[in-house]
Structures are given as C-alpha cells and as structure tokens.
Design a protein around this motif. Structure first.
Motif, PDB file in Angstrom:
ATOM      1  N   SER A 145       0.801  -1.217   0.000  1.00 27.49           N
ATOM      2  CA  SER A 145       0.000   0.000   0.000  1.00 27.49           C
ATOM      3  C   SER A 145       0.839   1.275   0.000  1.00 27.49           C
ATOM      4  O   SER A 145       0.403   2.305  -0.521  1.00 27.49           O
ATOM      5  N   LEU A 146       2.044   1.224   0.569  1.00 25.45           N
ATOM      6  CA  LEU A 146       2.812   2.444   0.755  1.00 25.45           C
ATOM      7  C   LEU A 146       3.983   2.585  -0.205  1.00 25.45           C
ATOM      8  O   LEU A 146       4.483   3.676  -0.416  1.00 25.45           O
ATOM      9  N   HIS A 147       4.441   1.510  -0.797  1.00 21.94           N
ATOM     10  CA  HIS A 147       5.665   1.574  -1.597  1.00 21.94           C
ATOM     11  C   HIS A 147       5.368   1.482  -3.089  1.00 21.94           C
ATOM     12  O   HIS A 147       4.501   0.727  -3.517  1.00 21.94           O
ATOM     13  N   SER A 148       6.117   2.224  -3.856  1.00 30.59           N
ATOM     14  CA  SER A 148       5.996   2.137  -5.302  1.00 30.59           C
ATOM     15  C   SER A 148       6.600   0.831  -5.781  1.00 30.59           C
ATOM     16  O   SER A 148       7.300   0.141  -5.051  1.00 30.59           O
ATOM     17  N   ILE A 149       6.354   0.486  -7.042  1.00 35.21           N
ATOM     18  CA  ILE A 149       6.897  -0.756  -7.599  1.00 35.21           C
ATOM     19  C   ILE A 149       8.424  -0.720  -7.594  1.00 35.21           C
ATOM     20  O   ILE A 149       9.072  -1.743  -7.329  1.00 35.21           O
ATOM     21  N   LYS A 150       9.029   0.438  -7.830  1.00 34.68           N
ATOM     22  CA  LYS A 150      10.485   0.521  -7.779  1.00 34.68           C
ATOM     23  C   LYS A 150      10.992   0.213  -6.370  1.00 34.68           C
ATOM     24  O   LYS A 150      11.977  -0.513  -6.195  1.00 34.68           O
ATOM     25  N   ILE A 202      22.194   0.096 -12.464  1.00 36.20           N
ATOM     26  CA  ILE A 202      22.084  -0.417 -11.097  1.00 36.20           C
ATOM     27  C   ILE A 202      22.163  -1.938 -11.094  1.00 36.20           C
ATOM     28  O   ILE A 202      22.751  -2.541 -10.184  1.00 36.20           O
ATOM     29  N   ILE A 203      21.586  -2.582 -12.118  1.00 34.49           N
ATOM     30  CA  ILE A 203      21.590  -4.042 -12.199  1.00 34.49           C
ATOM     31  C   ILE A 203      21.849  -4.482 -13.628  1.00 34.49           C
ATOM     32  O   ILE A 203      21.748  -3.677 -14.575  1.00 34.49           O
ATOM     33  N   THR A 204      22.186  -5.734 -13.788  1.00 28.05           N
ATOM     34  CA  THR A 204      22.127  -6.417 -15.080  1.00 28.05           C
ATOM     35  C   THR A 204      21.457  -7.771 -14.833  1.00 28.05           C
ATOM     36  O   THR A 204      21.392  -8.247 -13.696  1.00 28.05           O
ATOM     37  N   GLU A 205      20.967  -8.379 -15.908  1.00 33.54           N
ATOM     38  CA  GLU A 205      20.330  -9.682 -15.802  1.00 33.54           C
ATOM     39  C   GLU A 205      21.138 -10.714 -16.579  1.00 33.54           C
ATOM     40  O   GLU A 205      21.634 -10.435 -17.668  1.00 33.54           O
ATOM     41  N   ASP A 206      21.237 -11.895 -16.006  1.00 32.59           N
ATOM     42  CA  ASP A 206      21.881 -13.020 -16.667  1.00 32.59           C
ATOM     43  C   ASP A 206      21.003 -14.242 -16.441  1.00 32.59           C
ATOM     44  O   ASP A 206      21.065 -14.867 -15.384  1.00 32.59           O
ATOM     45  N   SER A 207      20.150 -14.537 -17.422  1.00 25.65           N
ATOM     46  CA  SER A 207      19.196 -15.636 -17.308  1.00 25.65           C
ATOM     47  C   SER A 207      18.277 -15.374 -16.118  1.00 25.65           C
ATOM     48  O   SER A 207      17.604 -14.351 -16.077  1.00 25.65           O
ATOM     49  N   ASN A 220      18.830   3.644  -2.050  1.00 30.99           N
ATOM     50  CA  ASN A 220      18.276   5.000  -2.104  1.00 30.99           C
ATOM     51  C   ASN A 220      16.831   4.998  -2.613  1.00 30.99           C
ATOM     52  O   ASN A 220      16.054   5.909  -2.302  1.00 30.99           O
ATOM     53  N   LEU A 221      16.480   3.980  -3.410  1.00 27.44           N
ATOM     54  CA  LEU A 221      15.103   3.907  -3.910  1.00 27.44           C
ATOM     55  C   LEU A 221      14.097   3.647  -2.798  1.00 27.44           C
ATOM     56  O   LEU A 221      12.902   3.876  -2.963  1.00 27.44           O
TER      57      LEU A 221
END
Length: 223
Positions: A145-150, A202-207, A220-221
């Motif tokens: 309810s209080l936090h954004s998706i980020k 901030i991130i990368t994805e590997d599979s 910080n988000l």
C-alpha cells in the motif's frame, strides 16, 4: 525417529517442548515429497493436515473469477503452511503448489487438536505463531500500500541477494509472472521497472539471476 524429532525441534511452535511431548507429536506426523508444479492442496479441499516446509518453496494462491492466479504468499524452508486450519477452517482457503522440488512435514489436524487440548505449553506456542503470522501479513499490506513498484522491487532484491565470487547476486527461483504478483503489479510493469534499473546501471540480468552493481543506489530507492 530421531530425524523426525530433530525436524520438529526446528519448528518454532515446538522448539521448547520436551522430547517426551515431541515423541507423541511425531507419531501423527509424516513427510511428503513434491515435484515442481505439484499441488499440495486445493481451495475447498477438506483441511485434514497442516504443513512445515523442510526444503523447497511453496506458493499459496487463489484463482480470480477469470481464472488468473492471485498469489498470496511464498512459503520457504522452515515456514509453516495452513496452520490457520487448526481452528478457523474446515476446508483449505487457497491452493498450495510446489514451485520447485520440495519436501514438507504433514501434521494431522485432528490428532494435533487432541494433543493441544492436553498441553497448555503447546497452546501458548500456537498463540505466538498466530501473532507472528499476523505481523508478517501486516508487513506485506504495508509494503503493497505504501511503496511504489520501484521501492518494492528494490526491497525484494536487497532482501534476497547474496555474495557470490565477490558479486551481489539475486537468484530468481520464481518466474517473472510470479514475482510481479508477489510485488502487487503486472508483468509488463515489472519488465519496465527492471529495464529502468538496467538503464541506470544499477543491475544487469543473466538468465534467472540479477546482478546488483550499485547497492547504494538501490537502497536509495527505498527512501
């Protein structure tokens, strides 16, 4: 016999019980192995047992009117499943499915109620368990309810990351669809949020692994 009692001691409901009571308790417990995707119980099914996750991950969900899954919770190792049926339900209020090969301890409801009736100590431990579950559910409600998706995604990554060869990694042992439901959003929004974090470096994805390059900015988000 010893292995079953050792498992029971890991359950916070029973951790302080003497071995004599644990020996009685283990007499109406059994283990069950589940393959990935196997249903442990279905919504509306007679509730005859509650469970403890020995290994693996279980998904609790309901089906909406249009047949889509609405994920309620993921239960992992050392967590209880469906203990609310001890007092509140004659049937299971949701579905439970293994999302990876899993093992659970089954505790028969009727026998446990008889055991509970003769043990004030166990009764108090059950009361503590319900209090803990309530706090967990309240935390989820606050997050949604209080936090954004980020913020929700950042919080998930930070809480599930580990250090592997000097790198911060978050292994996704659930699908993107399941993760989006867990975060209270839809897959498209989750994809856009992951894309934003990647574009920001901030991130990368590997599979099925997310590599966190900037933990500070991720933290910080949350502010």
């Amino acid at each position: 016999m010893i292995e079953m009692i050792d498992t029971l001691k890991k359950i916070f409901l029973f951790a302080k019980l003497p071995d004599m009571q644990l020996e009685i308790l283990q007499s109406f417990c059994s283990t069950k192995e589940l393959s990935k995707g196997e249903i442990l119980f279905s919504e509306g099914q007679e509730a005859t047992e509650f469970y403890y996750v020995i290994a693996g991950t279980m998904k609790l969900f309901k089906l909406s009117n249009d047949g889509n899954e609405v994920i309620l919770h993921f239960q992992k190792e050392n967590e209880l499943i469906a203990e609310a049926i001890i007092f509140d339900f004659d049937t299971y209020p949701a579905f439970c499915q293994a999302i990876e090969d899993s093992s659970v301890l089954q505790i028969r409801k009727r026998d446990f109620l008889n055991f509970l009736a003769g043990s004030q100590t166990v009764m108090f431990e059950v009361m503590k368990a319900y209090s803990l579950r309530l706090r967990q559910l309240l935390a989820i409600i606050e997050e949604l309810s209080l936090h954004s998706i980020k913020m929700r995604l950042a919080n998930y990554l930070l809480n599930n990351m580990s250090v592997v060869d000097g790198n911060l990694m978050c292994y996704l042992n659930i699908s993107k669809k399941d993760l989006s439901s867990r975060l209270g959003t839809i897959p498209e929004t989750l994809s856009r949020t992951l894309k934003f974090l990647k574009q920001e470096g901030i991130i990368t994805e590997d599979s099925d692994t997310i590599i966190i390059h900037d933990k500070k900015r991720l933290e910080n988000l949350l502010n």
